[in-house]
Enzyme design. Structure first.
Site, short mmCIF file in Angstrom:
data_model
loop_
_atom_site.label_atom_id
_atom_site.label_comp_id
_atom_site.label_asym_id
_atom_site.label_seq_id
_atom_site.Cartn_x
_atom_site.Cartn_y
_atom_site.Cartn_z
N CYS A 77 -10.86 -1.90 -6.08
CA CYS A 77 -10.39 -1.58 -4.62
C CYS A 77 -10.20 -0.05 -4.58
CB CYS A 77 -9.38 -2.42 -4.04
SG CYS A 77 -8.23 -2.79 -5.10
N ASN A 78 -9.99 0.47 -5.60
CA ASN A 78 -9.67 1.98 -5.67
C ASN A 78 -10.70 2.85 -5.99
OD1 ASN A 78 -6.88 1.57 -4.67
ND2 ASN A 78 -6.16 1.06 -6.55
N HIS A 133 -12.93 10.98 -18.57
CA HIS A 133 -12.75 10.11 -17.51
C HIS A 133 -12.77 8.71 -17.64
CE1 HIS A 133 -12.69 9.89 -12.97
NE2 HIS A 133 -13.19 8.69 -13.28
N GLU A 164 9.39 -8.70 4.20
CA GLU A 164 8.28 -8.66 3.06
C GLU A 164 8.70 -8.37 1.82
OE1 GLU A 164 4.00 -6.47 2.12
OE2 GLU A 164 5.15 -5.73 3.94
N MET A 165 9.48 -7.38 1.78
CA MET A 165 10.14 -7.06 0.31
C MET A 165 11.07 -8.18 -0.08
SD MET A 165 12.01 -3.26 -0.28
CE MET A 165 11.19 -2.33 0.89
N ALA A 166 11.81 -8.60 0.72
CA ALA A 166 12.86 -9.85 0.24
C ALA A 166 11.91 -11.10 -0.44
CB ALA A 166 13.57 -10.26 1.29
N ALA A 169 14.71 -12.44 6.31
CA ALA A 169 13.30 -12.58 5.80
C ALA A 169 12.61 -11.03 5.90
CB ALA A 169 12.57 -13.53 6.13
#
Lengths: 433, 273
Positions: free
Chosen positions: A61-62, A111, A204-206, A202
């Site tokens: 994805c990167n 690389h 996301e981070m928690a 609640a």
């Protein structure tokens, strides 16, 4: 196009790398270049191009990258790979010339090594890329698209990545808030197995932090929320219990870790509350993680014995410090890579010497055989023993004669400029090719 | 007689100490591994040196101060090696081995001359009583070191200094729990030590308890450790408070062991410096 100047690889084959990553190209362009739905598959397309001896296709994805070995100086091959790629992905050359990087020789090798060691990643040191690279390599091997050069390049890249992981501390410091919280919990409780965590509110981070704690052994989770229905929903997700905010007092008596992230404007847990809970909990250690803004937990809680409180700013500074540490370690890793690139290049250069030496020895043997055959006509009636002696004699003459040139070629044939001269002279003197 | 084994021990302990300190500074795993094995080697030589001394003296070498200190250091290292191979407490070696080495160094400065055993000590109770007490001291010494480590780590986490020591020291709960286990073991041994002492006193002096300074201070120490354990079971004193109490109790122990012999005359003062 960002073309690299490094051009010190083999004189007959060149390692090429063409690609885009998260720094150079937007996600839409990366998606198109990934050639997800393409038929025939990208490996096949590139491998069938004239002059493209070996190829591998890495798509995550990167980043999307083609690693290839082309003949000659690789210029033509890289141009034809690029054409085919852009054509298949429906992009035009003008639009993405700024985004693509093309490396040849030394720069391409470096690389690949940096990607494997996760020095080129979005989060430096995160290890997923190594697995993705291994998958891409395996696909290429299965498609029979690799040969001796890419095989060696990738095997080296994997060992270097491993060496960097063991010799530098590049991946040993948490660089996200939730990992930092887990790291701290481990320094307080040691083993997290059998510990319990309470989520207040609640977010996301928690939830992420709770998730990490659970994968590290925390096996009981309690969810408290202003609206009980939301708590029940979250609790179900984590396989835990739901309680209302009024029950938090009681829960404090046996919970080990509290993660708070409500949107409440005032404090949700006061110093008094915590103090009251300490007796019933037999003063067992209590760890508060406050990731709410404004803060949920009274700063005074910190003064209670055996209680530890980290808020979002504290965790952020841990993360920043760790990021800085990773960068320092990354510099050590770059030095390791520099060293390995040099080793790889000198291996590549021996690739030119080997055919010359083989040619020389083949020629010697050929002459010997021919001359033996001719002379044997005149030497009829030799006993087996005498025949053997003649064999040995001729063989050792050839070997002695070629010994010094071979040694010199081995020693100096792979040095940069003189080597090329020496190889050319050897070829001319002995009429090889 | 100078026992060369004694000095080999001292040297190996010193080398191990350097290794543990180097590990703490550089975090190099091989330094720790090497230090552990050097220490184990030192311990083997130490054991041999005690055995040789026992053989030469004809009585258990726990009478004069040099012997007592040497046995104490031996027991401390034994306890540490046991932990190192079972529970492995990060960086404990760097805190503990310098102190154990210092005890050995101190012992080495004392007279190594073998003196005949005073008649009052000629009893089978001597090895039992002295060894049990010294082992209790060694284990309390471990708990003391663990408490110091706890207090350092506690401060780091409370003050949010997550560098240096924070990384090098183990978890709070791990330190606390190990400290508590040491105190439990030490307490049992000290109880047995006092009990055997009292039985022996009855045989040698005709009374179980005569409030000799050593006896009095042992009792004080015993009560302090009993208090730590009681508070832990009854109200859950642990962590910082328990660590402070452990340090207080250890100071009392130190006085029982050294102070009494130095300052207060009594029936136990055989162990002259």
């Amino acid at each position: 196009m960002q073309s690299s100047k490094g051009n010190r690889g083999s004189r007959t084959d060149q390692i090429l790398l063409i690609g885009v990553n998260h720094k150079t190209a937007p996600v839409e362009m990366r998606e198109k270049l990934a050639l997800k739905e393409c038929n025939p598959p990208p490996l096949e397309i590139f491998h069938s191009l004239p002059g493209c001896r070996e190829v591998m296709f890495l798509s995550t994805c990167n980043r999307v990258e083609v690693v290839a070995v082309g003949n000659g100086d690789g210029g033509e091959v890289s141009a034809s790979i690029l054409d085919a790629w852009l054509q298949k992905s429906g992009l035009n050359a003008g639009a993405c010339s700024q985004n693509l990087y093309i490396h040849r020789g030394e720069e391409a090798i470096r690389h690949v090594f940096r990607v494997a060691a996760s020095l080129d990643s979005m989060v430096v040191g995160e290890p997923q890329i190594l697995g993705q690279l291994k998958d891409a390599y395996r696909d290429a091997v299965e498609a029979k698209a690799t040969g001796s050069i890419l095989n060696r390049l990738l095997e080296k890249a994997f060992t270097i990545a491993k060496r960097i992981r063991t010799q530098t501390a590049i991946a040993s410091h948490a660089v996200s808030i939730s990992y930092a919280a887990v790291e701290l919990a481990k320094k307080i409780f040691g083993d997290l197995r059998g510990k319990s965590v309470m989520l207040i509110g609640a977010g996301e981070m928690a939830e992420l932090a709770a998730q990490h704690l659970m994968t590290n052994g925390v096996n009981r989770i309690v969810v408290a929320n202003r609206t009980l229905s939301r708590a029940v929903e979250l609790a179900k997700q984590f396989n835990g219990e739901a309680i209302s905010l009024e029950e938090v007092d009681q829960a404090l008596e046996d919970i080990d870790i509290v993660i708070s992230s409500t949107g409440a404007p005032d404090v949700v847990i006061t110093k008094e509350q915590v103090k009251r809970a300490m007796g019933p909990r037999y003063h067992r250690l209590l760890f508060f993680i406050d990731i709410a803004v404004p803060r949920d937990i009274d700063k005074g809680v910190e003064e209670v014995e055996n209680v530890y409180l980290y808020d979002i700013d504290d965790l952020k500074s841990v993360v920043e410090e760790n990021t800085a540490k990773r960068e320092r370690e990354a510099r050590k890793a770059e030095r390791i890579i520099d060293e390995e690139v040099i080793k790889f290049l000198s291996w590549m250069e021996t690739l030119d010497v080997v055919p010359v030496i083989q040619g020389l020895q083949a020629k010697g043997e050929e002459i010997r055989q021919k001359e033996m055959a001719r002379s044997l006509k005149a030497l009829k009636g030799l006993s087996d023993k005498e025949m053997k002696a003649v064999e040995t004699l001729t063989r050792s003459i050839v070997q002695k004669l070629l010994h010094d040139p071979v040694v010199t070629l081995k020693r100096e044939g792979s040095s940069k400029d003189e080597g090329r001269l020496l190889l050319d002279s050897a070829k001319r003197l002995f009429k090889l090719d | 007689m100078h026992n060369p084994l004694f000095f080999v021990t001292l040297f190996l302990y010193f080398a191990a100490t350097m290794g543990f300190i180097m590990h703490m500074v550089t975090l190099r795993k091989d330094a720790e591994k090497a230090a552990t094995w050097v220490l184990a080697g030192g311990f083997a030589v130490h054991t041999l040196s005690i055995a040789v001394r026992w053989w030469n003296a004809g009585h258990v070498p726990m009478v004069v101060m040099r012997e007592t200190l040497s046995f104490l250091a031996w027991a401390i290292i034994a306890g540490f090696l046991f932990l190192q191979f079972t529970a492995k407490i990060k960086s404990l070696g760097a805190f503990l081995t310098p102190l154990a080495t210092a005890i050995m160094g101190w012992a080495s400065s004392m007279s190594g001359e073998i003196r005949p055993l005073p008649p009052a000590l000629q009893s089978l109770w001597l090895p039992v009583h002295a060894a049990v007490c010294l082992m209790a001291y060694a284990i309390f010494f471990l708990s003391f070191v663990l408490s110091v480590m706890y207090l350092i780590q506690e401060r780091q986490i409370k003050k949010k200094r997550l560098r240096g020591m924070f990384q090098r020291l183990p978890s709070l709960e791990g330190l606390d729990f190990m400290g508590y286990r040491c105190i439990m073991t030490g307490f049992v041994l000290l109880t047995v030590g006092i009990f055997t002492g009292s039985v022996w006193a009855e045989q040698a002096w005709g009374s179980y308890w005569s409030w000799d300074p050593k006896e009095t201070w042992s009792l004080i120490t015993w009560f302090l450790y009993a208090a730590i354990l009681h508070q832990r079971f009854a109200v859950g004193w642990r962590g910082r408070r328990a660590a402070y109490l452990t340090i207080v109790a250890f100071s009392a122990l130190l006085f029982t062991f050294l102070g009494v012999n130095l300052l207060l005359p009594g029936a136990h003062s055989y162990a002259k410096f």
